[in-house]
Design an enzyme around this catalytic site. Structure first.
Site, PDB file in Angstrom:
ATOM      1  N   HIS A 117      -2.028  12.835  -5.875  1.00  0.00           N
ATOM      2  CA  HIS A 117      -0.565  12.906  -5.900  1.00  0.00           C
ATOM      3  C   HIS A 117      -0.196  14.113  -6.770  1.00  0.00           C
ATOM      4  O   HIS A 117      -0.950  14.479  -7.679  1.00  0.00           O
ATOM      5  CB  HIS A 117      -0.076  11.608  -6.542  1.00  0.00           C
ATOM      6  N   ASP A 193      -6.515   8.034 -11.896  1.00  0.00           N
ATOM      7  CA  ASP A 193      -5.108   7.762 -11.608  1.00  0.00           C
ATOM      8  C   ASP A 193      -5.058   6.388 -10.931  1.00  0.00           C
ATOM      9  O   ASP A 193      -5.414   6.246  -9.761  1.00  0.00           O
ATOM     10  CB  ASP A 193      -4.563   8.855 -10.675  1.00  0.00           C
ATOM     11  N   GLN A 196      -1.951   3.562  -7.734  1.00  0.00           N
ATOM     12  CA  GLN A 196      -1.981   2.750  -6.515  1.00  0.00           C
ATOM     13  C   GLN A 196      -3.063   1.682  -6.577  1.00  0.00           C
ATOM     14  O   GLN A 196      -3.297   0.979  -5.603  1.00  0.00           O
ATOM     15  CB  GLN A 196      -2.233   3.637  -5.283  1.00  0.00           C
ATOM     16  N   LYS A 219       5.169   0.133 -10.232  1.00  0.00           N
ATOM     17  CA  LYS A 219       4.407  -0.161  -9.002  1.00  0.00           C
ATOM     18  C   LYS A 219       3.600  -1.459  -9.147  1.00  0.00           C
ATOM     19  O   LYS A 219       2.920  -1.870  -8.212  1.00  0.00           O
ATOM     20  CB  LYS A 219       3.462   1.001  -8.672  1.00  0.00           C
ATOM     21  N   CYS A 356       4.399  13.370  -1.661  1.00  0.00           N
ATOM     22  CA  CYS A 356       3.954  14.102  -2.855  1.00  0.00           C
ATOM     23  C   CYS A 356       2.457  14.398  -2.814  1.00  0.00           C
ATOM     24  O   CYS A 356       1.806  14.471  -3.864  1.00  0.00           O
ATOM     25  CB  CYS A 356       4.292  13.359  -4.149  1.00  0.00           C
TER      26      CYS A 356
HETATM   27  C1  LIG Z   1      -1.389   7.957  -6.764  1.00  0.00           C
HETATM   28  C2  LIG Z   1      -0.128   8.192  -7.543  1.00  0.00           C
HETATM   29  N1  LIG Z   1      -0.189   8.836  -8.707  1.00  0.00           N
HETATM   30  C3  LIG Z   1       0.899   9.068  -9.449  1.00  0.00           C
HETATM   31  C4  LIG Z   1       2.138   8.657  -9.031  1.00  0.00           C
HETATM   32  C5  LIG Z   1       3.325   8.967  -9.868  1.00  0.00           C
HETATM   33  O1  LIG Z   1       3.989   7.813 -10.287  1.00  0.00           O
HETATM   34  P1  LIG Z   1       5.411   7.922 -11.000  1.00  0.00           P
HETATM   35  O2  LIG Z   1       6.304   8.649 -10.068  1.00  0.00           O
HETATM   36  O3  LIG Z   1       5.800   6.499 -11.207  1.00  0.00           O
HETATM   37  O4  LIG Z   1       5.199   8.648 -12.269  1.00  0.00           O
HETATM   38  C6  LIG Z   1       2.264   7.991  -7.823  1.00  0.00           C
HETATM   39  C7  LIG Z   1       3.585   7.586  -7.332  1.00  0.00           C
HETATM   40  O5  LIG Z   1       3.891   7.607  -6.175  1.00  0.00           O
HETATM   41  C8  LIG Z   1       1.095   7.750  -7.067  1.00  0.00           C
HETATM   42  O6  LIG Z   1       1.162   7.101  -5.905  1.00  0.00           O
END
Ligand SMILES: Cc1ncc(COP(=O)(O)O)c(C=O)c1O
Lengths: 401, 126
Positions: A117, A193, A196, A219, A356
């Site tokens: 992401h 990370d 998810q 999430k 993203c």
């Molecule tokens: C894999 C992953 N990493 C990071 C993020 C970033 O999360 P946030 O926008 O809550 O900071 C997301 C959010 O969609 C994500 O799916």
């Protein structure tokens, strides 16, 4: 416990009884227990934390401390290594600035993957650009490739591997144990990370063998504004504070930064959000992580059967694991934006576009992006039934030319 | 009632899926060949949007294309409204037929749709 039971705990569905919510990978709905925890904090316990000696402040302190312990237990981690942030994004930026940036210079490198992401991509682009270090992007074709492609790109100059534990686009299983074994063997710190991942899999940072793990509370059924960066406690001393301000010094000495995680939590925290996140975790534990996994696996099976049974040509991207919670697909002749709009016309909430993760869509050769349906504990078999009917109808309308 | 008001009234009377069908019909009826070139591309539209506007005898001729059928249909309806107008008339003609539709909020998000930018392009040809 049945899915209907899970769903009853989420007031969103009383307000939107007709909505099929398949966008939980973007943000999950909140159970009443979380909403109550937020309201209770503001109504009954509102006071500053870590600053004052009066009764209400002590009570707030206690609740905040308990929240940290609950969140630490959720990861099977030492509470000393839990840094509160506002989101996964802030966690990744903190990790980049506080841990990696001071170690970077020309000749060093950071290794990530093309599945990241933007939150776990752009901070690395920026600090590598600033420092003259190299950003190496591993390009796995599918989940099982991760260890090999990471092995190829890492060397003795690698400062950190930062890798997604579960993609926000593809439901492939990523072999985390092998990745961590590789990093351990090469003595390279590993960040995962978990944005998810943590809502769908029990997490144990010891077994995962990672040095850092981050996620967003929203999430995992928790409030927005709550994020976590877990740091293996021994590494905290290698990190330089990133945000400076109140609450991060020892005693009254502004020259001395507090030891441990406190150094990275300058300023008044979003206390309610973390108490709410702890309430979300308590809620998950009450439901039972196993019960949730079993329910989500049944949904995943129904999802995969449903895609196979569609009469239109629909291509699921990646190779979703038997328990995948995200399903991204493309359909020839149907733009993802149009599909998402038409599904909305059926009361079905999905995400469309590149989510993203532009790099990943480039690698997949999908310049228009895709449509993503993602699952959570409150989804039901009826939701998926409606989703596939809606999808058939949407495709009929779009492909009539 | 002018044509735009009539269109708006017609759309308001439909449910969301019928509106989409209407836009898809408009997209399929529209033709704008040879326009997918950088000079016609509207930046910042997630679904790809191209518009060509020119003056012929002082009157606007506009046509548009998009990867998205919905956006192409809506863009075609916008082009139909402006085609035949003078630039002066076009500048005094805001696009209102989408107001109040569920989709309007989504399309108003200029970061995503670029339709507003497309309207500016048409209104500002000289
Ligand atoms: C894999 C992953 N990493 C990071 C993020 C970033 O999360 P946030 O926008 O809550 O900071 C997301 C959010 O969609 C994500 O799916």
């Amino acid at each position: 416990m049945s899915a209907v039971h899970f769903r009853r705990d989420f007031p969103f569905f009383q307000h939107h009884p007709e909505t099929v919510f398949l966008d939980s990978a973007a943000t999950a709905q909140k159970p009443q227990a979380v909403i109550d925890a937020l309201t209770r904090f503001y109504a009954e316990d509102c006071a500053p934390v870590g600053r004052s000696a009066y009764k209400a402040a002590r009570q707030a302190d206690r609740r905040y401390r308990t929240a940290r312990q609950t969140i630490a237990r959720f990861l099977d981690a030492d509470a000393a290594g839990i840094i509160f942030t506002k989101s996964a994004t802030e966690s990744a930026n903190l990790l980049a600035r506080a841990f990696a940036r001071p170690k970077l210079c020309k000749g060093k490198n950071i290794v990530i993957t093309a599945w990241e992401h933007n939150s776990n991509y752009l901070p690395w682009v920026e600090i590598c650009r600033e420092s003259g270090a190299e950003l190496r992007v591993a390009r796995p074709v599918s989940g099982p490739d991760f260890p090999v492609v990471l092995d190829t790109l890492t060397d003795e100059h690698t400062v950190l591997v930062s890798c997604t534990a579960a993609s926000n686009v593809l439901g492939d299983t990523i072999p985390l144990a092998e990745i961590s074994a590789l990093c351990r063997q090469k003595q390279i710190p590993l960040a995962l990370d978990g944005a998810q991942y943590v809502a769908h899999h029990p997490v144990d940072v010891q077994t995962l063998g990672c040095d850092f793990l981050f996620f967003s509370g929203h999430k995992v059924y928790g409030p927005t504004g709550s994020g976590v960066l877990y740091v293996r406690p021994e590494l905290l001393d290698e990190m330089a504070p990133f945000l400076l301000g109140g609450g991060m010094i020892c005693g009254d000495d502004p020259e001395c930064y507090a030891p441990g995680a406190g150094r990275f939590e300058a300023g008044s925290p979003d206390t309610a959000a973390f108490i709410g996140l702890a309430a979300a975790i308590d809620y998950l534990n009450t439901l039972g992580r196993d019960a949730i996994c079993i329910h989500e696996q049944a949904l995943a099976r129904q999802m995969q059967d449903g895609f196979r049974a569609l009469s239109h040509r629909v291509q699921l991207l990646g190779q979703p694991a038997p328990d995948a919670s995200v399903y991204t697909f493309v359909c020839p002749g149907a733009h993802p934006f149009d599909l998402a709009c038409l599904l909305n016309g059926h009361g079905i909430a999905v995400r469309s576009g590149k989510m993203c993760a532009q790099h990943l869509f480039d690698a997949l050769g999908q310049p228009l992006g895709g449509v993503r349906a993602s699952l959570a504990c409150y989804n039901t078999a009826e939701d998926l039934h409606r989703f596939f009917n809606g999808l058939e109808d949407a495709l009929n309308r779009l492909q009539r030319k | 009632m002018n044509t735009q008001d009539a269109l708006a009234a017609r759309l308001q009377a439909m449910d969301e899926l019928d509106q989409y069908d209407y836009f898809i019909d408009a997209a399929l009826a529209a033709s704008c060949p040879d326009i997918r070139r950088p000079e016609y591309q509207i930046r910042g539209c997630v679904s790809g949007l191209w518009v060509r506007a020119q003056l012929n005898g002082g009157r606007i001729e506009a046509c548009a294309d998009s990867d998205s059928l919905l956006i192409r249909g809506i863009a075609a309806l916008i082009c139909r409204i402006y085609t035949g107008m003078t630039t002066e008339e076009a500048r005094c003609t805001p696009i209102t037929f989408l107001d109040g539709l569920d989709l309007a909020g989504e399309l108003d998000n200029t970061r995503r749709s670029g339709l507003r930018h497309m309207i500016q392009v048409i209104q500002s040809i000289a």
